[in-house]
Design an enzyme around this catalytic site. Structure first.
Site, mmCIF file in Angstrom:
data_model
loop_
_atom_site.group_PDB
_atom_site.id
_atom_site.type_symbol
_atom_site.label_atom_id
_atom_site.label_comp_id
_atom_site.label_asym_id
_atom_site.label_seq_id
_atom_site.Cartn_x
_atom_site.Cartn_y
_atom_site.Cartn_z
ATOM 1 N N ILE A 15 0.806 -1.226 0.000
ATOM 2 C CA ILE A 15 0.000 0.000 0.000
ATOM 3 C C ILE A 15 0.835 1.271 0.000
ATOM 4 O O ILE A 15 0.286 2.368 -0.084
ATOM 5 C CB ILE A 15 -0.959 0.021 1.206
ATOM 6 C CG1 ILE A 15 -0.179 -0.122 2.524
ATOM 7 C CG2 ILE A 15 -2.015 -1.060 1.080
ATOM 8 C CD1 ILE A 15 -1.055 0.004 3.765
ATOM 9 N N GLY A 16 2.171 1.147 0.101
ATOM 10 C CA GLY A 16 2.995 2.352 0.129
ATOM 11 C C GLY A 16 4.427 2.062 -0.249
ATOM 12 O O GLY A 16 4.918 0.940 -0.096
ATOM 13 N N GLY A 18 8.098 4.273 0.108
ATOM 14 C CA GLY A 18 8.846 5.469 0.453
ATOM 15 C C GLY A 18 10.320 5.307 0.164
ATOM 16 O O GLY A 18 10.785 4.243 -0.252
ATOM 17 N N GLY A 19 11.082 6.379 0.398
ATOM 18 C CA GLY A 19 12.508 6.323 0.124
ATOM 19 C C GLY A 19 13.263 5.412 1.060
ATOM 20 O O GLY A 19 14.345 4.940 0.752
ATOM 21 N N ALA A 21 11.421 2.842 3.122
ATOM 22 C CA ALA A 21 10.744 1.579 3.421
ATOM 23 C C ALA A 21 9.544 1.367 2.512
ATOM 24 O O ALA A 21 9.056 2.291 1.866
ATOM 25 C CB ALA A 21 10.302 1.570 4.890
ATOM 26 N N VAL A 23 5.506 -0.190 2.585
ATOM 27 C CA VAL A 23 4.420 -0.384 3.555
ATOM 28 C C VAL A 23 3.431 -1.391 2.983
ATOM 29 O O VAL A 23 3.026 -1.280 1.819
ATOM 30 C CB VAL A 23 3.699 0.942 3.888
ATOM 31 C CG1 VAL A 23 2.617 0.698 4.937
ATOM 32 C CG2 VAL A 23 4.694 1.973 4.392
ATOM 33 N N LYS A 38 5.512 -1.665 8.084
ATOM 34 C CA LYS A 38 6.559 -0.917 7.372
ATOM 35 C C LYS A 38 7.813 -1.786 7.355
ATOM 36 O O LYS A 38 8.312 -2.198 8.410
ATOM 37 C CB LYS A 38 6.827 0.412 8.057
ATOM 38 C CG LYS A 38 7.943 1.220 7.405
ATOM 39 C CD LYS A 38 8.130 2.556 8.083
ATOM 40 C CE LYS A 38 7.047 3.524 7.695
ATOM 41 N NZ LYS A 38 7.349 4.896 8.153
ATOM 42 N N ASP A 132 9.892 15.857 10.417
ATOM 43 C CA ASP A 132 9.576 15.535 9.019
ATOM 44 C C ASP A 132 8.064 15.618 8.782
ATOM 45 O O ASP A 132 7.461 14.721 8.200
ATOM 46 C CB ASP A 132 10.099 14.143 8.660
ATOM 47 C CG ASP A 132 10.186 13.935 7.138
ATOM 48 O OD1 ASP A 132 10.160 14.942 6.393
ATOM 49 O OD2 ASP A 132 10.259 12.778 6.700
#
Length: 643
Positions: A15-16, A18-19, A21, A23, A38, A132
């Site tokens: 579902i995700g 990122g730079g 990890a 998800v 994650k 962040d």
């Protein structure tokens, strides 16, 4: 990616990305709940710095429990896979929402900002600075609850500041100037980033763009945000001022904590105008003060240097023009004296003609109304005290000095004690509780029942479906909590069909939305065997869906065998068990040699049980074999000896 982590978490879907990890949506097989996992990217598994940041996320947020912070459930490692198990939020991140909508309504934008601020307030109180804050790390659930995630680069604060040395960490479009410079970072740095997020929610874009990250970072340090050009005209002035204060370059000019921001948002939500201008004027006044200090320092110095020459010229002129000056002074003195006499006479006249008034009753009136009425007759107003009082509305008067009916006059000052409303309390979570059970909870929280509406729901009747204000928000004592309460599942009415004259099998088909209830058997030689003689609810009536209809079925009784004068008739029973998995079956028992049917019935196993006893007859000393059929299929055979 493995389908199962540590024999506990079943990976369902990605579902995700990122730079740092990936998800995944997963299911915890032990607690049988959906979670988000994650997983650190494989290329960072051997990088000690990234592993530290990854584990730091779990440590930073594990102790933070708040409705607007994503909960951390577990941290683990399966071979070379490092992962964090967290709350699954059914929705999308704020960045995707902005991409989808372009920009959001300012009232919704303010609500999201408030929820993020509440999360930051909780983190900051626990000594955690997120570092962040960006739309990618804000999850919006389907019921519009904002949850802050990704504390991967969060830091515990020491003496309220963090000094960053070396690499600057974070997302450059949402950097605070101090992050961009690699300077000290505190909770106001998170609030600056939140201001950039609010700007993007309102406009659909970030304020600074550039060809390189360094270029963007420099703009955060050196360039001002163009509020007049970029913010939509329909956004209220107070929200623009709030955004302006959030995004100040100097940390000391911003909100100093998230709670201060939350209170301003609540004032805007309640249509209380905020006095931002005072802060900005103070900022400019400080510049003027510094200028005044310079004047105080430099002007006396200049006068001192010029003093000698000035005095010499003055003495020379005094000797020449002394006579002239005396004449002018005499005229001026006479003029001043006459004006003073006139002024004193006018003042004395006014003192003797001042009108007296009776003090009105201002208790429970608004301060604004009382001030307006008193100032119209020249009476000043002073707020002596502000206090919480749930019995008096906010900004309404509790008591007054002087008392009602006292004499007051122009120039006098009247003092008021003013209510700040009820003390702030946190709204408890009442969803899924029964309406009867919340009375004591509301009483303990100094709240009261508000407007109650009812809707059909899968929840049990009397259960609360939703509440307003939402749980965990801050409200005044005495606030009414509105509820939507379940009326239970919506009742669907079904028309009862005519079953008389039909077989039991036909009835089961016709009663698909209702159901067959108890079955009784009676004999009617005028009707065909096996047909329904009557039903418990007449045809044509409307009843609730799934209602069961009792039936009486026609069954011919077997004639008793008369005893032969030469042989004695013996009566016995044979018994056997049917499968409990069936609901209703037709059972037939026949004599094997004669094929005579000795038993023929439809049995409702759920009603009468699975054990069947069949009466049989035979001559003394006779042995008979019987065959048993269930639903027209051979089931078993048995032998009976008549002794």
């Amino acid at each position: 990616m493995k389908k199962m982590l540590n024999d506990r978490y079943e990976i369902l879907d990605k579902i995700g990305d990122g730079g740092m990890a990936f998800v995944y949506k997963a299911r915890c097989t032990i607690l049988n709940r959906i979670v988000a996992i994650k997983v650190l990217r494989p290329e960072f598994s051997n990088d000690e710095e990234f592993l530290l940041k990854f584990k730091n996320e779990a440590l930073a947020s594990a102790g933070l429990t708040h409705p607007n912070i994503v909960n951390i459930y577990d941290v683990g490692q399966d071979e070379d896979i490092n992962y964090i198990v967290m709350e699954y939020v059914d929705g999308m991140n704020l960045k995707d929402l902005i991409k989808k909508e372009g920009s959001l309504d300012y009232s919704y934008a303010l609500d999201i900002t408030k929820q993020i601020a509440m999360a930051l307030n909780q983190a900051h109180k626990n000594g955690i600075v997120h570092r962040d804050i960006k739309p990618h790390n804000i999850l919006i659930s389907k019921d519009k609850v904002a949850k802050v995630a990704d504390f991967g680069i969060a830091k515990a604060t020491t003496s309220s500041t963090i000094t960053v040395v070396g690499n600057v960490i974070g997302s450059v479009h949402y950097f605070s100037p101090e992050q961009a410079r690699g300077g000290y970072i505190d909770k106001t740095s998170d609030l600056y980033s939140l201001g950039i997020v609010l700007y993007e929610i309102l406009t659909g874009k970030v304020p600074f763009k550039g060809d390189t990250p360094v270029n963007i970072a420099l703009k955060h340090i050196n360039e001002d945000i163009n509020f007049e050009k970029d913010i939509p005209n329909n956004v209220p002035k107070d929200i623009k001022n709030l955004l302006y204060k959030l995004t100040q370059k100097k940390q000391s000019d911003r909100y100093q904590d998230a709670y201060e921001l939350i209170k301003d948002i609540e004032h805007i939500e309640n249509d209380v105008e905020l006095d931002f201008e005072e802060d900005y004027e103070l900022y400019h006044t400080q510049k003027l003060n510094s200028l005044n200090e310079e004047l105080k320092t430099n002007i006396p110095k200049q006068l001192k240097e010029e003093g000698v020459n000035t005095n010499m010229r003055k003495r020379s002129k005094d000797k020449i023009n002394n006579k002239k000056k005396m004449t002018i002074l005499g005229v001026l003195f006479a003029l001043i004296l006459s004006c003073s006499i006139a002024f004193v006479a006018y003042s004395v006249k006014d003192l003797f003609t001042t009108k007296n008034y009776k003090m009105p009753d201002f208790e429970n009136a608004t301060l604004e109304d009382a001030t307006s009425r008193l100032e119209s007759i020249g009476v000043s107003v002073e707020v002596r005290n502000e206090s919480y009082d749930s019995s008096v509305e906010k900004n309404h008067i509790i008591s007054q000095i002087p008392a009602v009916g006292s004499s007051i006059r122009k120039g006098q000052t009247v003092k008021f004690d003013v209510s700040k409303g009820g003390e702030p309390v946190i709204v408890p979570n009442l969803v899924r509780k029964t309406l009867e059970s919340v009375e004591d909870i509301l009483k303990e929280s100094d709240l009261k029942e508000g407007v109650i509406d009812y809707e059909f729901s899968s929840l049990a009747e009397g259960t609360i479906i939703s509440q307003k204000p939402r749980a965990f928000t801050e409200v005044e004592q005495g606030t009414g909590i509105d509820f939507i309460v379940s009326k239970g599942e919506e009742v669907k009415l079904v028309k009862v069909p005519n079953l008389v004259g039909k077989t039991l099998e036909d009835a089961r088909i016709l009663l698909v939305d209702l159901g067959v209830g108890k079955i009784k058997y009676e004999e009617n030689k005028d009707k065909k065997e096996g047909v329904i003689l009557s039903q418990s609810i007449n045809a044509g009536q409307h009843v609730e869906e799934s209602k069961k209809i009792d039936l009486i079925v026609n069954e011919y009784k077997e004639e008793k065998v008369v005893e032969s004068p030469s042989k004695k008739i013996i009566e016995k029973q044979i018994s056997f068990a049917l499968s409990e998995e069936e609901e209703a079956v037709k059972v037939v028992v026949k004599e094997k040699n004669t094929s005579k049917t000795v038993y023929d019935k439809t049995i409702n196993i759920q009603e009468s049980g699975n054990m069947i006893s069949v009466p049989i007859q035979g001559y003394e000393g006779e042995t008979k074999e019987y065959e048993i059929y269930v639903d027209n299929a051979f089931y078993a055979k048995t032998t009976a000896e008549f002794k």
